[in-house]
Design a protein around this motif. Structure first.
Motif, PDB file in Angstrom:
ATOM      1  N   VAL A  90       0.854  -1.182   0.000  1.00 11.91           N
ATOM      2  CA  VAL A  90       0.000   0.000   0.000  1.00 11.91           C
ATOM      3  C   VAL A  90       0.890   1.232   0.000  1.00 11.91           C
ATOM      4  CG1 VAL A  90      -1.859  -1.214   1.218  1.00 11.91           C
ATOM      5  CG2 VAL A  90      -0.168   0.091   2.538  1.00 11.91           C
ATOM      6  N   GLY A  91       0.315   2.394  -0.348  1.00  9.92           N
ATOM      7  CA  GLY A  91       1.127   3.596  -0.415  1.00  9.92           C
ATOM      8  C   GLY A  91       0.342   4.851  -0.109  1.00  9.92           C
ATOM      9  N   HIS A 112      -3.265  -0.575  -3.023  1.00 10.93           N
ATOM     10  CA  HIS A 112      -4.180   0.395  -2.423  1.00 10.93           C
ATOM     11  C   HIS A 112      -3.392   1.662  -2.094  1.00 10.93           C
ATOM     12  CE1 HIS A 112      -8.429  -0.133  -1.026  1.00 10.93           C
ATOM     13  NE2 HIS A 112      -8.195   1.099  -0.622  1.00 10.93           N
ATOM     14  N   ALA A 113      -4.002   2.813  -2.318  1.00 16.89           N
ATOM     15  CA  ALA A 113      -3.287   4.069  -2.109  1.00 16.89           C
ATOM     16  C   ALA A 113      -4.196   5.129  -1.498  1.00 16.89           C
ATOM     17  CB  ALA A 113      -2.716   4.588  -3.427  1.00 16.89           C
ATOM     18  N   LEU A 114      -3.586   5.988  -0.702  1.00 20.00           N
ATOM     19  CA  LEU A 114      -4.237   7.161  -0.135  1.00 20.00           C
ATOM     20  C   LEU A 114      -3.444   8.371  -0.614  1.00 20.00           C
ATOM     21  CD1 LEU A 114      -6.332   8.388   1.834  1.00 20.00           C
ATOM     22  CD2 LEU A 114      -4.652   8.061   3.663  1.00 20.00           C
ATOM     23  N   LEU A 115      -4.038   9.153  -1.507  1.00 18.86           N
ATOM     24  CA  LEU A 115      -3.359  10.272  -2.154  1.00 18.86           C
ATOM     25  C   LEU A 115      -3.974  11.584  -1.696  1.00 18.86           C
ATOM     26  CD1 LEU A 115      -3.426   8.757  -5.753  1.00 18.86           C
ATOM     27  CD2 LEU A 115      -1.592   8.588  -4.092  1.00 18.86           C
ATOM     28  N   VAL A 116      -3.122  12.543  -1.376  1.00 16.31           N
ATOM     29  CA  VAL A 116      -3.592  13.833  -0.883  1.00 16.31           C
ATOM     30  C   VAL A 116      -3.151  14.927  -1.846  1.00 16.31           C
ATOM     31  CG1 VAL A 116      -3.679  15.413   1.072  1.00 16.31           C
ATOM     32  CG2 VAL A 116      -3.354  12.950   1.479  1.00 16.31           C
ATOM     33  N   VAL A 207      -6.778   8.359   9.618  1.00 15.72           N
ATOM     34  CA  VAL A 207      -7.189   8.125   8.237  1.00 15.72           C
ATOM     35  C   VAL A 207      -6.174   7.218   7.540  1.00 15.72           C
ATOM     36  CG1 VAL A 207      -7.509   9.235   5.995  1.00 15.72           C
ATOM     37  CG2 VAL A 207      -8.504  10.259   8.046  1.00 15.72           C
ATOM     38  N   GLN A 208      -4.908   7.531   7.694  1.00 12.34           N
ATOM     39  CA  GLN A 208      -3.850   6.722   7.080  1.00 12.34           C
ATOM     40  C   GLN A 208      -3.926   5.264   7.540  1.00 12.34           C
ATOM     41  OE1 GLN A 208       0.298   7.117   8.466  1.00 12.34           O
ATOM     42  NE2 GLN A 208       0.789   7.810   6.394  1.00 12.34           N
ATOM     43  N   SER A 209      -4.274   5.062   8.798  1.00 15.41           N
ATOM     44  CA  SER A 209      -4.310   3.701   9.339  1.00 15.41           C
ATOM     45  C   SER A 209      -5.402   2.846   8.696  1.00 15.41           C
ATOM     46  CB  SER A 209      -4.499   3.734  10.857  1.00 15.41           C
ATOM     47  OG  SER A 209      -5.781   4.228  11.210  1.00 15.41           O
ATOM     48  N   GLN A 210      -6.345   3.475   7.960  1.00 14.94           N
ATOM     49  CA  GLN A 210      -7.349   2.685   7.250  1.00 14.94           C
ATOM     50  C   GLN A 210      -6.701   1.759   6.213  1.00 14.94           C
ATOM     51  OE1 GLN A 210     -10.531   4.952   5.574  1.00 14.94           O
ATOM     52  NE2 GLN A 210     -11.172   5.832   7.512  1.00 14.94           N
ATOM     53  N   LEU A 212      -4.385  -0.152   6.704  1.00 15.63           N
ATOM     54  CA  LEU A 212      -4.080  -1.422   7.354  1.00 15.63           C
ATOM     55  C   LEU A 212      -5.150  -2.468   7.063  1.00 15.63           C
ATOM     56  CD1 LEU A 212      -2.891  -0.061  10.816  1.00 15.63           C
ATOM     57  CD2 LEU A 212      -1.467  -1.369   9.225  1.00 15.63           C
ATOM     58  N   SER A 213      -6.386  -2.014   6.949  1.00 14.73           N
ATOM     59  CA  SER A 213      -7.492  -2.942   6.738  1.00 14.73           C
ATOM     60  C   SER A 213      -7.704  -3.268   5.262  1.00 14.73           C
ATOM     61  CB  SER A 213      -8.794  -2.355   7.302  1.00 14.73           C
ATOM     62  OG  SER A 213      -9.205  -1.235   6.527  1.00 14.73           O
ATOM     63  N   GLY A 214      -7.070  -2.492   4.394  1.00 10.47           N
ATOM     64  CA  GLY A 214      -7.246  -2.715   2.965  1.00 10.47           C
ATOM     65  C   GLY A 214      -8.487  -2.081   2.386  1.00 10.47           C
TER      66      GLY A 214
END
Length: 267
Positions: A90-91, A112-116, A207-210, A212-214
């Motif tokens: 993830v990234g 999976h990615a979280l982009l800001v 939010v970032q820790s989400q 972890l669950s995928g």
């Protein structure tokens, strides 16, 4: 785990640091644009992930060049070999770091990615309507930096952006065209990056820790933002500025008054 990590790519312009290398899963982070640039930071692990048996790969560019330079090809080849052992990757990244996630998603095998507030490009010929990063675009190779041709279309995740930032909104729409499984989450008056309101309330880590669950929960992020904005000086300042631009002067006065009440006193 060694607190300082291992430098696994040590170029003059690009650097990769790996923590907890023997874990079965991996989180990748890219450094955002910094001012001034010209030096590498001391990398730190994302501890909430390392404690949950993730390795952490932190990537930096010495200059604000959006990771496109004379070392990019070697960097990319090295990353591809490095990530092969990991079964889940993830990234996350902010602005220039978000661009890095997109540009290297395929070679990194990101799932999976979280982009800001990321960009699709900084090349003037690609985004002539965005002049914010022209000081960084001199010498930027538009072909090497092309995200669309390298898009990992199966990449899932979320783009967080402030809809009152029209340039960020336009980048998000273009990114979603190439990455159709990325969902756009609008955080009104969050700024650039769009998580400033969440950050003031200490909420971005949750939010970032989400990851972890995928499964990143867009509605939960929106609710965290709504809850955080009540006591956020950033939110009220941006609301006042947006209202004033639209000549909603009563709302602007209310917002600026609230901002003055919440803002820390000047030193």
């Amino acid at each position: 785990m060694k607190a300082e990590g291992d430098i696994v790519f040590g170029g003059d312009r690009l650097r990769a640091t790996l923590f907890n290398a023997d874990a079965p899963k991996l989180i990748v982070t890219f450094r955002q644009r910094v001012s001034p640039d010209g030096a590498f930071d001391t990398a730190r692990p994302v501890r909430r992930f390392v404690k949950r048996n993730y390795a952490h790969l932190h990537l930096q560019s010495r200059f604000n060049d959006w990771y496109i330079n004379s070392e990019t090809a070697d960097f990319e080849a090295h990353l591809g070999a490095l990530v092969r052992p990991y079964r889940r990757i993830v990234g996350t990244g902010f602005s220039m770091g978000g661009y890095g996630i997109l540009r290297f998603a395929e070679v990194l095998g990101l799932q999976h990615a979280l982009l800001v507030s990321p960009q699709i490009s900084i090349a003037p010929e690609v985004v002539p309507w965005d002049r914010r990063y022209r000081d960084c675009a001199d010498g930027f190779d538009a072909a090497m930096g092309d995200v669309a041709s390298r898009a990992k279309r199966g990449l899932k995740g979320v783009i967080l952006m402030d809809p009152f930032r029209p340039l960020d909104h336009r980048h998000a729409d273009l990114i979603q065209t190439s990455f159709p499984n990325l969902v756009i989450c609008r955080l009104g008056c969050g700024g650039h990056p769009a998580t400033r309101v969440l950050g003031e309330a200490g909420g971005f880590g949750r939010v970032q820790s989400q990851l972890l669950s995928g499964q990143v929960d867009v509605e939960e992020i929106r609710q965290k933002h709504r809850k955080s904005r009540r006591k956020s000086p950033t939110y009220w300042r941006h609301l006042g500025e947006n209202a004033a631009r639209r000549e909603h002067m009563t709302l602007a006065r209310i917002a600026f008054t609230r901002h003055a009440e919440l803002a820390p006193p000047a030193k």
